[in-house]
Design an enzyme around this catalytic site. Structure first.
Site, PDB file in Angstrom:
ATOM      1  N   ARG A  23      -1.274  -6.313  27.755  1.00  0.00           N
ATOM      2  CA  ARG A  23      -0.629  -6.020  27.819  1.00  0.00           C
ATOM      3  C   ARG A  23      -0.096  -4.874  27.800  1.00  0.00           C
ATOM      4  O   ARG A  23       0.682  -4.797  26.642  1.00  0.00           O
ATOM      5  CB  ARG A  23       0.217  -7.336  29.177  1.00  0.00           C
ATOM      6  CG  ARG A  23       0.393  -8.091  29.435  1.00  0.00           C
ATOM      7  CD  ARG A  23      -0.635  -7.295  30.970  1.00  0.00           C
ATOM      8  NE  ARG A  23       0.671  -6.414  31.679  1.00  0.00           N
ATOM      9  CZ  ARG A  23       1.506  -7.534  32.962  1.00  0.00           C
ATOM     10  NH1 ARG A  23       0.921  -8.684  33.172  1.00  0.00           N
ATOM     11  NH2 ARG A  23       2.835  -6.498  33.672  1.00  0.00           N
ATOM     12  N   HIS A 185      -0.964 -14.655  18.374  1.00  0.00           N
ATOM     13  CA  HIS A 185       1.067 -15.700  18.391  1.00  0.00           C
ATOM     14  C   HIS A 185       1.053 -16.676  19.525  1.00  0.00           C
ATOM     15  O   HIS A 185       1.633 -17.402  19.392  1.00  0.00           O
ATOM     16  CB  HIS A 185       1.835 -14.671  19.288  1.00  0.00           C
ATOM     17  CG  HIS A 185       1.596 -13.012  19.270  1.00  0.00           C
ATOM     18  ND1 HIS A 185       2.962 -13.397  18.511  1.00  0.00           N
ATOM     19  CD2 HIS A 185       0.835 -12.168  19.168  1.00  0.00           C
ATOM     20  CE1 HIS A 185       2.717 -11.698  18.556  1.00  0.00           C
ATOM     21  NE2 HIS A 185       1.691 -11.159  18.549  1.00  0.00           N
ATOM     22  N   LYS A 300       3.513 -26.162  27.954  1.00  0.00           N
ATOM     23  CA  LYS A 300       5.744 -26.420  28.132  1.00  0.00           C
ATOM     24  C   LYS A 300       6.266 -27.834  28.229  1.00  0.00           C
ATOM     25  O   LYS A 300       7.032 -27.874  27.645  1.00  0.00           O
ATOM     26  CB  LYS A 300       6.064 -25.045  29.011  1.00  0.00           C
ATOM     27  CG  LYS A 300       4.867 -23.989  28.301  1.00  0.00           C
ATOM     28  CD  LYS A 300       6.073 -23.538  27.224  1.00  0.00           C
ATOM     29  CE  LYS A 300       5.585 -21.849  27.459  1.00  0.00           C
ATOM     30  NZ  LYS A 300       5.590 -21.637  26.104  1.00  0.00           N
ATOM     31  N   ASP A 394       2.632 -25.075  21.193  1.00  0.00           N
ATOM     32  CA  ASP A 394       3.279 -23.664  21.474  1.00  0.00           C
ATOM     33  C   ASP A 394       3.607 -23.200  19.834  1.00  0.00           C
ATOM     34  O   ASP A 394       3.370 -23.773  19.303  1.00  0.00           O
ATOM     35  CB  ASP A 394       5.284 -23.685  22.204  1.00  0.00           C
ATOM     36  CG  ASP A 394       5.458 -22.879  22.342  1.00  0.00           C
ATOM     37  OD1 ASP A 394       4.642 -21.505  22.321  1.00  0.00           O
ATOM     38  OD2 ASP A 394       6.643 -22.383  23.457  1.00  0.00           O
ATOM     39  N   LEU A 398      10.041 -18.434  21.092  1.00  0.00           N
ATOM     40  CA  LEU A 398      11.058 -17.575  20.631  1.00  0.00           C
ATOM     41  C   LEU A 398      12.626 -18.111  21.613  1.00  0.00           C
ATOM     42  O   LEU A 398      13.993 -18.089  21.611  1.00  0.00           O
ATOM     43  CB  LEU A 398      11.029 -16.349  20.713  1.00  0.00           C
ATOM     44  CG  LEU A 398       9.350 -15.617  20.461  1.00  0.00           C
ATOM     45  CD1 LEU A 398       9.338 -14.452  20.475  1.00  0.00           C
ATOM     46  CD2 LEU A 398       9.685 -15.245  19.312  1.00  0.00           C
TER      47      LEU A 398
END
Ligand code: GDG
Length: 754
Positions: A23, A185, A300, A394, A398
């Site tokens: 992106r 990431h 999550k 994860d 952040l």
């Protein structure tokens, strides 16, 4: 390679950082007939923006940046040019456009239905579709093409994340000199998970990543797992994270991503935030607040979090009416049906809990299935007595870091999953296993009654740490490491024999009158074979050796770890010297085998017994007996287990060697024990002392050849095959280059004779 026009443009402009991510940092949408441009949200775009602004506003740097990425909408052919020009001009974004089919197969497909679930340890959700993979390769190629068009000499390229795993290598093939960094990431999984990918894909993915000079991960575990996969899949070993590949070094290292600390710590005082907080507080009516902010993704752990909250309400009725869970679940990847299913599940769970425990005066969960604006996000961080961050997996997370930074008064309790990358830096949080509902429930109870001074002690310690390595430090550290690695590579590249050195060497060879060529055999003159006896010399090699030895004034010597009998059977008819068993035996031209130093072999049975124990422990390994040495080969064994066993064996042997006159040589996938008085260098000196040579060349590929290089006079051409730290003055990239070099020596000198 860059052309001269590109070089000229580059000379006139400041150096640039070229960032590539799926992106772009700008998201374009349509409103009626025009385009609307908005900053993209998400950890990476926001974080890097902060770093770039800092660097580019500094009076001491001249760095600029451009970004290559998808701007978030599909456009028709005629619109592409118009939009592209605007993005380049106004935002320094060079767009890569994706069509509907690519969004389906590359983005929703391979990225988010194969890599994402697999790398987050959800193998049962991973789909292995050839069509998805092919689309992924094509889109990666398009990114690479766009980058090659965009890059100028002097630029640095930084590629981001799992969407573009193949791009580093694709760009390197075109622009080898550009410093290329890659950062992942998301987690890099353990080999047992990674190997679930079809074998050709997994090799291509690793080779793709290794195209970068520096590969960054959030945690040391991910770095280790990556290196283990490289070893298991591609067979490349590493030294302190550095992998030697195709004549260069690629390094894997750990850089835990930070946040823009000042932004989050100062934001809470902003007027917009104060207003948002007041509005939220009105609804909450003095209750204690637990906040939960996630993208709605199965990784999550949102459902478990709700179950734990329900368990807490069930067990602690005294808290009813006095606590609320403020939950934001931003919609994500809604075109994938799995994600739509999760949204339904969460909606139902929230409804169930509110229905079961709530009443007219109290709603236990405030739920929003939409992203919140920045001011509301900060207001939530400020209001949250507790932040519940419990992903099942994860890469970093952040939100946990932002919450800590935003707690300016030092209060607040972070409950953090041990499956996040962030946990490595936030050890003062209440750490929970996200699968253990009971443990999360207990953590909520504990957090609600934690004394303020205890909260403050924990939060302040974490704040100090986050301040010390913020987003700018992270990016700066990564890019500095990339550039220093590039410098190191330059010094390595300087040792790789280039055309000029090769020509000088050939000239020197041609004009010399007394030449000595000392050549190792395995890995130098022939590639490694599965077992030693399979590495028989090809006819072509025999001819080369014959022709070299036939050049007047030229002595050729094979300097090998092999036993005498084998060397004799292969090369006994040639007019060359042979050195066997790493220098225990020597046979000069036309002479007989001689022992270089008197030695005993009475230790051999004992060492053989030790080695035999390791054969039993490591299937595929075997022992080779020679007259004054014995070797344990492990080329055909499981690479990872072999490394462990080899280290252990060396330990065992060191004890033995301390009390016996033997030495241990750790070669290429072989550990050899021989008499301490011999080495290839000592044996070679025997030959060297026989004549006044005015051209000496020694070529080898492994640690045992280092003795040879060290023993050579300064004027000698010492050459190691493969890019490794070495005493040799020069490197050749691969074994085939040795054959090429020997051939050119022959043709060059025959040219002279004609
Ligand atoms: C990858 C990895 C890794 C979230 N909801 C809202 C909102 N956010 C902002 C947060 C934060 C960012 O988005 C999300 O951070 P994550 O850490 O979850 O990162 P992702 O970008 O999703 O994902 C992850 C990260 O990369 C960095 O390497 O940590 O593990 O998966 O900055 O503040 N912002 C606003 N409203 C929201 O509702 N305004």
């Amino acid at each position: 390679m860059f052309n001269s026009k590109q070089r000229e443009t580059a000379d006139a402009a400041p150096s640039r950082l070229v960032i590539a991510s799926n992106r772009a940092p700008v998201t374009v949408s349509r409103r009626r007939r025009s385009f609307v441009f908005k900053e993209s949200i998400g950890g990476l775009a926001t974080g890097l923006r902060a770093y770039l602004e800092k660097v580019e506003s500094s009076p001491t740097t001249e760095q600029k940046h451009v970004w290559v990425g998808w701007p978030g909408l599909t456009v028709s052919g005629s619109e592409k040019e118009e939009l592209s020009a605007k993005l380049v001009e106004e935002f320094s974004v060079y767009p890569v456009f994706l069509d509907e089919q690519e969004l389906d197969c590359y983005y929703n497909g391979f990225c988010n239905s194969t890599i994402w679930p697999l790398f987050h340890y959800f193998p049962s959700y991973a789909v292995y579709e050839k069509g998805y993979w092919e689309s992924y390769v094509r889109v990666n190629e398009r990114f690479a093409e766009r980058l090659v068009e965009t890059l100028r000499p002097g630029d640095t390229l930084w590629i981001q994340d799992y969407h573009l795993l193949l791009v580093p290598r694709m760009v390197r093939e075109k622009l080898g000199g550009t410093p290329i960094g890659f950062f992942l990431h998301i987690p890099f999984p353990s080999f047992e998970i990674f190997r679930l990918l079809p074998s050709s894909w997994r090799a291509e993915i690793l080779e793709g990543m290794l195209g970068a000079d520096l590969i960054g991960f959030h945690t040391h575990d991910y770095t280790r797992y990556f290196l283990r996969c490289v070893l298991n899949v591609l067979g490349y070993e590493h030294s302190l994270g550095e992998v030697s590949i195709e004549g260069r070094i690629s390094k894997a290292d750990t850089f835990p991503m930070g946040i823009d600390y000042v932004k989050y710590s100062e934001a809470s005082a902003g007027p917009g935030v104060v207003k948002a907080r007041q509005e939220l507080a009105r609804n909450i009516k003095g209750a204690r607040v637990i906040i939960s902010i996630d993208r709605l993704d199965y990784t999550k752990g949102v459902a478990n979090k709700l179950r734990a909250y329900a368990a807490f309400l069930d067990k602690s009725p005294e808290w009813h009416g006095r606590v609320v869970l403020a939950m934001v679940a931003a919609p994500s990847r809604t075109s994938i049906s799995l994600y739509r299913g999760i949204r339904r599940e969460i909606n139902e769970l929230v409804g169930e809990i509110n229905g079961r425990f709530g009443n007219i005066n109290w709603v236990p969960i405030f739920y929003q299935n939409r992203a919140v604006p920045f001011n509301s996000l900060i207001a939530l961080y400020g209001l949250g007595d507790i932040a519940l961050v419990t992903p099942l997996r994860d890469g970093m997370n952040l939100i946990a870091k932002e919450y800590v930074a935003a707690r300016t008064d030092g209060t607040g309790v972070l409950i953090l999953s041990e499956m996040t990358g962030a946990v490595k830096e936030l050890g003062e949080a209440l750490i929970v296993n996200p699968n253990d509902i009971g443990e999360i429930r207990e953590a909520i109870e504990k957090a609600l009654v934690m004394e303020n001074n205890e909260q403050e002690k924990r939060i302040r310690t974490m704040q100090t740490r986050l301040q010390q390595y913020n987003i700018a430090d992270w990016a700066g550290d990564f890019l500095e490491s990339l550039h220093s690695l590039k410098e190191k590579q330059k010094s390595i590249a300087a040792k790789i024999m280039g055309e000029k050195v090769k020509r000088d060497l050939e000239d020197h060879f041609r004009t010399a009158t007394e030449r000595l060529l000392l050549l190792d055999y395995d890995g130098t003159l022939v590639p490694f074979a599965e077992t030693p006896e399979l590495a028989t010399p090809p006819v072509e090699l025999i001819t080369i050796l014959e022709e070299l030895a036939g050049i007047p004034g030229t002595e050729v010597a094979l300097v090998s770890g092999r036993d005498r009998t084998t060397l004799d059977s292969w090369f006994g008819d040639l007019d060359i010297a042979l050195i066997a068993e790493h220098g225990a035996w020597i046979k000069t031209r036309g002479g007989d085998w001689e022992i270089i130093e008197p030695m005993t072999s009475d230790w051999i049975p004992q060492v053989t017994r030790i080695l035999q124990r390791y054969v039993n422990r490591l299937p595929g390994s075997f022992v080779e007996r020679k007259s004054f040495s014995v070797a344990w080969h492990y080329r055909n064994a499981d690479v990872e287990l072999a490394q462990v066993k080899a280290k252990k064996l060396v330990d065992d042997l060191v004890n033995f060697a301390a009390n016996n006159k033997v030495q241990i040589l750790h070669g290429n996938k072989v550990i050899e024990v021989n008499g301490e008085k011999v080495d290839k260098g000592k044996a070679a000196l025997r030959l060297l002392s026989r004549r006044n040579y005015n051209f000496v060349m020694a070529v080898g590929d492994d640690r045992t050849d280092e003795d040879l290089f060290v023993a050579m006079p300064d004027s000698a051409y010492t050459i190691r095959v493969g890019v490794q730290p070495s005493h040799a003055r020069l490197n050749l990239k691969e074994q085939k280059d040795v054959i090429r070099l020997l051939r050119s020596l022959i043709s060059n000198s025959s040219g002279r004779n004609q």
